[in-house]
Design an enzyme around this catalytic site. Sequence first.
Site, PDB file in Angstrom:
ATOM      1  N   GLY A  78       0.850  -1.187   0.000  1.00  0.00           N
ATOM      2  CA  GLY A  78       0.000   0.000   0.000  1.00  0.00           C
ATOM      3  C   GLY A  78       0.882   1.231   0.000  1.00  0.00           C
ATOM      4  O   GLY A  78       0.867   2.028   0.933  1.00  0.00           O
ATOM      5  N   ILE A 102      -3.251  -0.674  -4.583  1.00  0.00           N
ATOM      6  CA  ILE A 102      -4.444  -1.192  -5.265  1.00  0.00           C
ATOM      7  C   ILE A 102      -5.199  -0.097  -6.018  1.00  0.00           C
ATOM      8  O   ILE A 102      -5.864  -0.354  -7.007  1.00  0.00           O
ATOM      9  CB  ILE A 102      -5.376  -1.909  -4.248  1.00  0.00           C
ATOM     10  CG1 ILE A 102      -6.428  -2.755  -4.976  1.00  0.00           C
ATOM     11  CG2 ILE A 102      -6.021  -0.911  -3.292  1.00  0.00           C
ATOM     12  CD1 ILE A 102      -7.200  -3.679  -4.075  1.00  0.00           C
ATOM     13  N   ASP A 157      -5.123   1.517   5.460  1.00  0.00           N
ATOM     14  CA  ASP A 157      -6.523   1.895   5.638  1.00  0.00           C
ATOM     15  C   ASP A 157      -7.034   1.315   6.959  1.00  0.00           C
ATOM     16  O   ASP A 157      -7.003   0.107   7.160  1.00  0.00           O
ATOM     17  CB  ASP A 157      -7.334   1.339   4.454  1.00  0.00           C
ATOM     18  CG  ASP A 157      -8.729   1.921   4.382  1.00  0.00           C
ATOM     19  OD1 ASP A 157      -9.243   2.339   5.443  1.00  0.00           O
ATOM     20  OD2 ASP A 157      -9.294   1.961   3.276  1.00  0.00           O
ATOM     21  N   GLU A 234       1.358  10.444   3.865  1.00  0.00           N
ATOM     22  CA  GLU A 234       0.422  10.332   4.984  1.00  0.00           C
ATOM     23  C   GLU A 234       1.084  10.829   6.270  1.00  0.00           C
ATOM     24  O   GLU A 234       0.471  11.539   7.058  1.00  0.00           O
ATOM     25  CB  GLU A 234      -0.006   8.867   5.168  1.00  0.00           C
ATOM     26  CG  GLU A 234      -1.177   8.433   4.319  1.00  0.00           C
ATOM     27  CD  GLU A 234      -2.421   9.271   4.535  1.00  0.00           C
ATOM     28  OE1 GLU A 234      -2.953   9.757   3.527  1.00  0.00           O
ATOM     29  OE2 GLU A 234      -2.861   9.441   5.698  1.00  0.00           O
TER      30      GLU A 234
END
Lengths: 267, 385
Positions: A78, A102, A157, A234
């Site tokens: 990810g 993804i 996530d 992030e």
Amino acid sequence: MIEFLYNHTMATFTMALPQKKFYRQRAHSNPIADHCIEYPIKPDIMDWTVLYSNIIPIFDTNRSIKILNKFVEFVDIGCGYGGLLVTLSLMFPNNLIVGMEIRVKVSDYVIDRIAALRSQFPDQYQNIACIRTNTMKYLPNYFYKGQLKKMFFLYPDPHFKKAKHKWRIINKSLLAEYAYVLAENAIVYTMTDVKDLHEWMVQHLTVHPLFLRIPIEQLTSDPIIEKLYESTEEGQKVTRNNGDKFLAVFRRISDPYLNSKEEFLIT
Amino acid sequence: MSFSIRNSHVVLCNNDSVLIYNLDSQIRNIIALPKLESKNEIRAHNREEIETFHILICVEFSNDGQYFLVCANRKQLCLFKTETLELISNRKMQRAASKVRFLPNNDIVVADKSGDAYLFSTSKPNENGQLLLGHLSMLLDILVTDDQKFIISADRDEKIRVSMFPNSYNILSYCLGHKDFVTNIAVVPHNKSILASSGGDGTLMFWDFKTGKELLTVYFHEKLSQSDLLKVNETLKKHNLEEGVTVSPVKHLKLLQLNEENSIILITFYCSNAMLVYRISAEENNLNVKYLSLVTLEQEPLECQYHKNNLWILMDKKIEIYKFNGETLIIDSNLNMQIQTLNELWSTHYQGLNQTLLPILYKRKFDNLQEYQERKKLRLVKKDA
């Protein structure tokens, strides 16, 4: 389609870095749905030479295909917008590193970003690449048993709703798959700004017999640790918002069940 | 519908009643399945094809014949003692099962449609199932090897996973090479290091399962008729799967040991009355698979089983028994006479419950890649201009 983009980009002398505004996508993706993802049926037929195109391949006479002279050993699961990949690329110029993502647009951003970096710095960033794939399903399609040395789960996530917990990237069943592609003594890095998710990841990794948590004091010699806080997009966002960051690092160990059986046989 | 035979007992199951028939004494018993004790009522699924899969019914005897299980009523797993017909346990499963098998020690392994596999203890019949492993794909078959050292699971992607047992968190290998879902796996009976597998890609594959190495691939698809394939596509169309398939999917894969060097392989298909018969001889490093024959049955087989070297086939109308004459499969008229009473019972019992796994084997893919690439192309062209 890809061909066209390629030609387009090759036509300019050096490529500009992609603009994020064209690649924004909502943060969630259903990992269980049947996405249209192209993936190799088995690692034997995975063509890595396309991803690391400036590394000169060797010819494998057994399989009659071109291969690289070394394996991918680091995987960012990810990888998001690729911040960690770019950082690791310069820290580990001799290791092949791949990011897996993804989300269509986000992975495409990273692919374009790496291409641009390679064109601006021709001797650098040749060791990183990004693949759009579903790692929760297809990891063993890409990697052999025990091939990986480092695996990163940064800001995954959180899937807050209880019904969606099974979508979380770390759970009991998936850890078996991660353990399979990881070499013994390989390192798993996890980081999140969500305390609940942090506890979830730590709990699952701690309970799994093939992983052992590395105490914080033993991590100081690892140069990667400090980079984990700021290198990802992030992470920078969390800093801007004055949020917390939770780190947990684990080592892939040998199977205690087999070890105990061996001891039993010896005594 | 499902059936199982062990020693002189036949157990047949259909919807919510179970018929136990003794071949020697011709004594028959019919037992109704107990109600599933559950706090939450199990609601019907709104997709019909999934609902038919939910009520997948399966009966099986343990290897020693002491017990039989009934997996029915969607998430219910019942365990009975064969001699007394006593209900040992009536347990609830987490999800609807796709495959249930006894282990050599009489414990039960359940593979479910969410991709998880559970172990249900027989010696502790009140204990809940214990999670062994999970795929992120529907499980279609599962087995524990005879030595109880390995557990092998097959899924609706194209994966076969070999895990250690009971330490099933430790994956030993993957057998990768199938190009579509894997419906069946079976260990070669006379050479237990080899695994056979088949599913939706028209091949029969053989593996050294401990290393995951592919040993041999046999293509059988051209042996089947086009009209059977047409039937598959019509069925899929009925379930709104427009994308046609080019290969008939395998329903059963059954292996029977002939002697020390040979085993018989039998394959049946969805929407087909055909049954392909192969012989496998496997010595060290020398695997040889020979095509023997195509047998046309009266109907599509619902279930098939070996019993005392005969092949029993359960169909809509009746059970039919075949025997091997050398390597040729022929109808055993003697035995078929003997089970006439059983067949009459079956036909009165049968309620025309037509369940098929077929539609859920195929994926409904959604493509969000092409649209994105086209938009990006437009954006880049505009910029250039």
